[in-house]
Design a protein around this motif. Sequence first.
Motif, mmCIF file in Angstrom:
data_model
loop_
_atom_site.group_PDB
_atom_site.id
_atom_site.type_symbol
_atom_site.label_atom_id
_atom_site.label_comp_id
_atom_site.label_asym_id
_atom_site.label_seq_id
_atom_site.Cartn_x
_atom_site.Cartn_y
_atom_site.Cartn_z
ATOM 1 N N GLU A 126 6.604 1.438 -2.495
ATOM 2 C CA GLU A 126 6.612 -0.031 -2.538
ATOM 3 C C GLU A 126 5.644 -0.554 -3.598
ATOM 4 O OE1 GLU A 126 5.824 -1.457 1.367
ATOM 5 O OE2 GLU A 126 7.771 -0.837 2.155
ATOM 6 N N THR A 130 0.817 -1.216 0.000
ATOM 7 C CA THR A 130 0.000 0.000 0.000
ATOM 8 C C THR A 130 0.850 1.265 0.000
ATOM 9 O OG1 THR A 130 -0.177 -0.218 2.405
ATOM 10 C CG2 THR A 130 -2.004 -1.078 1.083
ATOM 11 N N ASP A 131 2.066 1.179 0.527
ATOM 12 C CA ASP A 131 2.981 2.322 0.477
ATOM 13 C C ASP A 131 3.235 2.705 -0.986
ATOM 14 O OD1 ASP A 131 5.334 4.002 1.742
ATOM 15 O OD2 ASP A 131 6.191 2.879 0.062
#
Length: 218
Positions: free
Chosen positions: A92, A88-89
């Motif tokens: 990332e 979710t980052d």
Amino acid sequence: MVLTLYGHSYATCTQRVAVVLLEKKVPFNFVVVDLAKGEHKTPEYLTKQPFGVIPYIDDDGFILYESRAISRYIAEKYADQGRKLIPTDLKEKALFEQAASVEYANFETNASTVVAEKVFKPLFHKVQPDEKLFEKHNEILKAKLDVYDKILAKQKYLAGDELTVADLFHLPVGAHLKAAGSDVLETRPNVARWWKELTELPSWIEVQTGIKPSYAYA
């Protein structure tokens, strides 16, 4: 309503979706589409999958096709259960999307041709493989997996140190490479380590034994 997967148990794209459903512990029903009888070309089927291929899902009336799109949908809808398969980052997730693009552009396009020539053509179409085409794409695949080996020397998986659907996407076609006469996944140390882990996932072992009509979880 339980999600329903329509496909064939031994079709690569159906397996791609099934392994994600199992990793995410999503209850689902499985309906076999009889390809030999042409069920994927009937007017009724084409209203769901207009290209007349498998698989598609029906999630309480929401119809979705294309195995990678389905896999992403499942991973994000059920983000809080089973193994987390899409970050979710922001950064990332960008690295995940990069890895997913690498799989489709570099692995799938070549591995699928290698497997089609040496496994699927003789088995399903009774046609002799095009050896030159096999060799061409196997050589390309070797070069691509040399790059994979460098990436996997620095991290556990293609998008970083966590498993994602980008890794799982490789399983259905990659599983046929050895039978096709290609040892590309076994002869590079970091690729071999990664591939061994993927193929030993209980979800993948389950899929290879045949997708059951229904799955339910407590």
